[in-house]
Motif scaffolding. Sequence first.
Motif, short mmCIF file in Angstrom:
data_model
loop_
_atom_site.label_atom_id
_atom_site.label_comp_id
_atom_site.label_asym_id
_atom_site.label_seq_id
_atom_site.Cartn_x
_atom_site.Cartn_y
_atom_site.Cartn_z
N UNK A 79 1.09 -1.84 7.99
CA UNK A 79 1.75 -0.67 7.43
C UNK A 79 3.28 -0.73 7.52
N UNK A 81 6.99 -0.94 6.75
CA UNK A 81 7.75 -0.81 5.49
C UNK A 81 8.45 -2.13 5.15
N UNK A 88 8.49 -6.47 12.92
CA UNK A 88 8.97 -5.37 12.08
C UNK A 88 10.44 -5.63 11.77
N UNK B 85 -10.53 4.10 9.07
CA UNK B 85 -10.18 2.68 9.00
C UNK B 85 -10.24 2.17 7.56
N UNK B 99 -0.19 5.34 3.98
CA UNK B 99 -0.60 4.86 5.31
C UNK B 99 -2.11 4.60 5.36
N UNK B 100 -2.47 3.38 5.75
CA UNK B 100 -3.88 3.00 5.87
C UNK B 100 -4.15 2.65 7.34
N UNK B 101 -4.83 3.53 8.07
CA UNK B 101 -5.03 3.29 9.50
C UNK B 101 -5.89 2.05 9.76
N UNK B 102 -5.55 1.31 10.82
CA UNK B 102 -6.37 0.14 11.18
C UNK B 102 -7.55 0.52 12.07
N UNK B 329 8.10 1.51 11.76
CA UNK B 329 6.84 0.79 11.97
C UNK B 329 5.78 1.08 10.91
N UNK B 330 5.78 2.31 10.44
CA UNK B 330 4.85 2.69 9.38
C UNK B 330 5.38 3.97 8.75
N UNK B 331 4.80 4.35 7.63
CA UNK B 331 5.27 5.55 6.96
C UNK B 331 6.45 5.26 6.05
#
Lengths: 97, 487
Positions: A79, A81, A88, B85, B99-102, B329-331
């Motif tokens: 995930x 970006x 990262x 998941x 966002x795709x949760x693991x 990290x995500x988003x």
Amino acid sequence: MSLSPEQVRKVAALARLELSPDQLTVMAGQLNRILDFVDQLQQVDTTGVEPMAHPIPVENVFREDAPRESLPTGEALANAPNRGGNFFAVPAVFSDE
Amino acid sequence: MTITDRTASELLALQAAGDVSARAITDAFLAVIREREPTVQAFVQVDEAAARQQAEAVDAKRRAGAPLGPLAGVPVAVKDVLCTRGVRTTCSSRMLADYVPPYDAHVIERLRAADAVLIGKTNLDEFAMGSSTENSAFQVTRNPWDSTRIPGGSSGGSAAAVAAREAPLSLGTDTGGSIRQPASHCGIVGVKPTYGRVSRYGLVAFANSLDQIGPFARTVTDAARLLAVIAGHDARDSTSVDQSVPAYTQSLDQPLQNLRIGIPQEFLKTGLDAEVEAAVRAALREYQAQGATLVDVTLPHAAHHAIAVYYIVATAEASSNLARYDGMHFGHRTADKGDLIATMSRSRTEGFGPEVQRRIMLGTYALSSGYYDAYYLQAMKVRRLIAEEFATAFTQCDIIASPTSPTAAFPIGEKTADPLTMYLSDIYTISANLAGIPGVSLPCGFTSNGLPIGLQLLAPPFAEERLFRSARMYEAATDWHTRRPPL
């Protein structure tokens, strides 16, 4: 207590939010209305009352400090970006100034 | 009777008798979803192929004579704040749009193990912040009883989906009333379990000390069935309580003898709609007819200060929880180039909607140097007074009854301009989250406009079994839960 647009700007900086001058004014008005309402709490006599952070008694939960399976690198990065190899990728932490 | 009008309990029995397959059940609900979603807009995501596949797997298991889980072949819709998941989990926010949760949330694991069919992810107020589902970044969910009105919130999608017969069961989360209030507005049953009853592992946090996952259903029995599946200890949530889960459905139809119902006098005063009050008082008379006694109890701090406490505690926790969304990290990450801080700030500003930003601001202020004592610390002290008030009340009564919401569902757009007015609509539900106690909302009538009215019952910590039995006493004597919205 009443918040000025300048104080709201400081809070926005702490919260890492960018508000335009117009948005600061609107936000100041809305926050002040909410704070006026919340100020009623100052009238409650809480002498000797222990603050309650959790609705149930919470205590430390311990587990064995043992190695166990964790998320594979690829999935952990899925995930991101932006990534560089197995990392990262983020903008430079220090600017040139 | 069509399949989609059946309760989960009936769907289980029909499958066991060989009268209908899981695949046919899922197909029937998917057809209703296709037909009604253009109006209701309860779902942010439905994967028909994946749902059919799960249903076929249940049918295959049954044919093979393999043991089946307690929700085998029953479709369940899930609020899009619970991690699934490999399936997008958006919190109805631009921040998590991709966002795709693991991993699966604990409750999702439980549903899969119970052989339920995960039929789709439902809309909510962004990050569960709101009382109307109008704060979603994607769509406004409509009340199935009147599409010009809100379904309640923040779990409005999950409530509307069950009321509209798009799913027999769904999961929501309740931080200040976000299960009970939409259940009330949509004319169904919604349960907020005791804090710690259901693991929050994989629930995207809004306010950790208040959030709790719970079921929506059209009947008390179905809600009990779903809670039995998701409740219980999980080591991955350190606030999950290790206490056995009673077999809720077994005791459900036994009425409680000499039930003492506490009536908080302060809750029946200002701001309560006359039709709502009349419906609740009629419900109390029904309980009296069944031998229950009404006891006056007093909850002054809950009635007068719970909303103020909540909007400090919940926003303080939210400002801390949502600090993780920094675009690193995500988003969402902004496309604009800048240094680290500018990138974080721009990403957050672009990713969060106005209500989320407002709450982050309020929480940041309440926790900031110089204001912490006046706001956060004082709020935590008043929170204890509220919890103690409930504990005292429960020495005088077995359950507490009140309206769930002071009015029936309000028109879309009516309260969006004034955040405080929206907050005040949670007056009867919020204190249960502060005290950590369980509550249920169940249908107890309709306004002259045909809008559902909800009765709220509250019980001491971990007394969900008592809650279900007392709710069932009323449901068994009434037929509000059998009415269908005009869709």
